[in-house]
Design an enzyme around this catalytic site. Structure first.
Site: not given
Length: 265
Positions: A120-121, A138
């Site tokens: 994520h991200d 992340g």
């Protein structure tokens, strides 16, 4: 549009008329897929995911799944994939989190080989290569033309600079500067020099490569000069070289710290 009869596609999805969807694909939710993109057999694409043009999404991939974050509660975060990317079999790429960027972003013309994971991200620029089983935690940022060898693991919030080459099975716990060759375990990361072969292949001229080599000597092989003084020297004495200034900006903007050890240490 070429959609196999066994594919399952949400009515919320939007597919370009030239997209190709192979057998047993599942497209779940408000997914958008651009022109001439092929989704290969058994791939699963979900969530608020936007995929551009001319991509190949390999078999058994998981694209746009929820982030592996205990704080995530189902918010409508995003995954954005640009144009001309090749995502090979069994790759997983997760959406962003509300506490991060709110999106995972992958640029154009990247090659992500089999079994890689992008959490994520994360942010990937353009022309990045991730070899088999490379893994990003992340909030990781990977610069343009960076190359990660097989089984490389990158810690949360680390950055890998433009044109950097990271050797296979390396563990990255600090930022990796642009234009360098690096390898090693997380506690023994070593920079061996400028990525001259990669820079030449990318079309960088000899004068610029020579300036980068000089900057490398000042930063990494001048034991009697402090880092802040070395950066000041590069900023003022090599201000006409854009690539050197990219290195200076990279050091100055680092939050986790930058790898400084070399094979000579």
């Amino acid at each position: 549009m070429s959609i196999h009869s066994t594919a399952i596609i949400s009515p919320k999805a939007e597919l370009d008329s030239t997209a190709q969807v192979d057998p047993y694909v599942i497209i779940d939710g408000p997914v958008r897929i651009g022109a001439n993109t092929r989704v290969c057999a058994h791939a699963v694409i979900s969530g608020h995911t936007t995929i551009g043009a001319d991509n190949v999404i390999g078999s058994f991939t998981s694209i746009g799944a929820p982030p592996q974050d205990l704080h995530y509660k189902g918010e409508p975060t995003e995954l954005i994939l640009g144009d001309g990317n090749e995502i090979r079999e069994y790759v997983s790429i997760h959406r962003g989190t509300p506490g991060g960027r709110g999106k995972t972003w992958i640029g154009n013309n990247n090659l992500v080989m089999a079994y890689c994971h992008i959490a994520h991200d994360c942010f990937l620029a353009d022309y990045v290569i991730m070899a088999n089983l490379a893994t990003l935690a992340g909030h990781v940022e990977i610069g343009s033309h960076a190359n990660l060898g097989g089984l490389v693991a990158v810690h949360q919030r680390c950055r890998v600079g433009d044109y950097a080459y990271v050797g296979g099975m390396s563990g990255i716990g600090l930022d990796v500067p642009p234009y360098v060759l690096m390898e090693g375990t997380r506690n023994q990361m070593r920079i061996s020099g400028i990525n001259k072969i990669g820079l030449r292949r990318a079309g960088m001229n000899r004068e610029t490569i020579a300036q980068l080599e000089e900057a490398f000597k000042i930063l990494f092989r001048s034991p009697h000069i402090l880092l802040k003084d070395a950066l000041f020297k590069l900023q003022n004495e090599m201000s006409d070289c854009h690539e050197v200034q990219v290195i200076v900006d990279f050091f100055q903007s680092s939050q986790r710290g930058v790898v400084k050890r070399t094979n000579d240490d």
